[in-house]
Motif scaffolding. Structure first.
Motif, short mmCIF file in Angstrom:
data_model
loop_
_atom_site.label_atom_id
_atom_site.label_comp_id
_atom_site.label_asym_id
_atom_site.label_seq_id
_atom_site.Cartn_x
_atom_site.Cartn_y
_atom_site.Cartn_z
N LYS A 10 1.31 -1.23 -0.41
CA LYS A 10 -0.08 0.14 -0.47
C LYS A 10 0.82 1.02 -0.25
CE LYS A 10 -4.15 -1.77 2.62
NZ LYS A 10 -3.21 -3.13 3.13
N PHE A 11 0.33 2.00 -1.03
CA PHE A 11 1.35 3.53 -1.10
C PHE A 11 0.06 5.08 -0.63
CE2 PHE A 11 1.97 7.14 -3.78
CZ PHE A 11 3.12 7.74 -2.81
N GLN A 24 7.24 6.97 -5.29
CA GLN A 24 6.17 6.30 -7.32
C GLN A 24 7.11 5.93 -7.63
OE1 GLN A 24 2.91 9.11 -6.30
NE2 GLN A 24 1.95 7.86 -7.97
N TYR A 34 1.10 -2.03 -6.31
CA TYR A 34 0.67 -1.89 -4.59
C TYR A 34 -1.16 -1.33 -5.05
CZ TYR A 34 2.35 3.15 -7.15
OH TYR A 34 2.35 4.26 -8.08
N HIS A 36 -2.51 2.10 -4.39
CA HIS A 36 -2.56 3.76 -3.96
C HIS A 36 -3.43 4.69 -3.18
CE1 HIS A 36 -1.07 7.61 -5.87
NE2 HIS A 36 -2.51 8.34 -5.37
N GLU A 38 -4.89 8.07 -1.81
CA GLU A 38 -4.41 9.47 -2.17
C GLU A 38 -5.44 10.38 -0.75
OE1 GLU A 38 -2.43 10.24 -4.52
OE2 GLU A 38 -2.84 13.16 -4.15
N ASN A 203 4.73 9.86 -13.99
CA ASN A 203 3.99 9.53 -12.05
C ASN A 203 4.73 11.10 -11.38
OD1 ASN A 203 3.67 7.10 -11.58
ND2 ASN A 203 5.03 6.34 -12.55
#
Lengths: 225, 225
Positions: A10-11, A24, A34, A36, A38, A203
């Motif tokens: 998880k980011f 990223q 992953y 994302h 936000e 990105n």
């Protein structure tokens, strides 16, 4: 690597954050799949505060439920965990240099640039401009290849992403010119190489949104002078 | 290892500097033979300025003519070069945590402690005391063994050396009590374990000199109030 071999990744990032974008870019360079998340930095999620209770900031990487904060710490973790695209060289001395320059960017160059852009008080601003230029000069001298990492993008390049992409937009918004082609031919060329690398390009945040954000910030600072 | 197997190792330090002592402790734990260059920080040597032109500070490690600056960067270099006494764990997640806490000490805890000790302005001082205590609380929570490094001294222990040895003397000099046994039983015990470790003990500055230095500094600050 099949997706499941990466584990659960998880980011937590936020569109405009250069620190989150570092992670990223590093994940994408390594081909890591992953999820994302936000974050709205004015209204941070419960999950973000749970995973980064100390700094309460993006980026956070959560790998198999284990959270890691601080972008440079995360970059080293990515480098030690997935090895598709090495971010640090193998030689201990070159690794030390990469760590040194990454920290130099965070501790000296970026704070000076921020102060140069957002400080209204003339003397302070001038001193910050001088410091920012001095910092950029050291980086210009250090750059002796296509990238700081040599032929491929490494940790220092990713740490310096702000200089390549955010800085020119910030300069435009506040009417400041630090990274001139004239004074910094190598850094200037590097910033173009870096930003046009396919993984990096895909990105980065939309430049128009960032420019709008910087312009609004500058307007509010100069109005309240 | 015979002496020549370490290569030519030069260390630039200064007696009272907690950052330089980190490197000294790490070198000694690894049994690395080195040449010691003692710097007068009010009158730095040409050699120091040559090897660390950017920060112009101790510590600097020069290994086979290659200079490395910044104490945490040097600790990682020592860990990757001589492997007698590992400073970082092997597991990437544990390595990330060690890096995170070491930076936390440098970026948050030590600045707050310095401000708590040396700021005369009451409100600023109180805010700094609060921040210092908050930082120490996180470290107290993180400490779950004899050392941060487990059974042996690791990078976080060495990064926290200031808290174990310098802080109590500073507290005495300025009449402040942060690291109480009451509030921080684990950190308190750790500080005693750490300072009485034979390698650490032999590589700390004389407490009386440090106390004198802190007292003189405090007197000059309160006099100029």
């Amino acid at each position: 690597m099949a997706k499941e071999e990466y584990g659960d990744v998880k980011f937590f990032g936020s569109g405009g954050s250069p620190y989150a974008r570092r992670v990223q870019i590093a994940l994408k360079l390594n081909g890591v799949k992953y999820q994302h998340f936000e974050e709205d930095i004015r209204n941070k999620s419960e999950l973000l505060l749970k995973y980064n209770p100390i700094h309460k900031k993006v980026p956070v990487l959560v790998h198999n439920d284990k959270p890691i904060a601080e972008s440079l710490v995360i970059l080293e973790y990515i480098d030690e965990t997935w090895k598709t695209h090495p971010l640090l060289p193998l030689n201990p001395y070159h690794r030390a240099l990469a760590r040194f320059w990454s920290r130099f960017i965070d501790d000296k160059v970026l704070p000076a640039i921020q102060e140069a852009a957002w400080t209204v008080e003339v003397k302070k601003r001038e001193k910050a401009i001088e410091e920012a230029i001095e910092g950029l000069r050291y980086l210009e001298k250090e750059l002796n290849g296509k990238f700081f990492g040599g032929e491929t993008i490494g940790m220092v390049d990713i740490a310096a992403a702000f200089i390549a992409f955010w800085l020119p937009l910030m300069e435009e918004a506040v009417g400041l010119k630090l990274l001139t082609h004239d004074k910094f031919p190598k850094l200037h060329k590097w910033s173009q190489e870096f930003c046009s690398h396919p993984v990096v390009r895909e990105n980065l945040p939309p430049p128009s949104r960032l420019l709008g954000f910087f312009k609004a910030r500058y307007a509010s600072i100069t109005a309240s002078k």
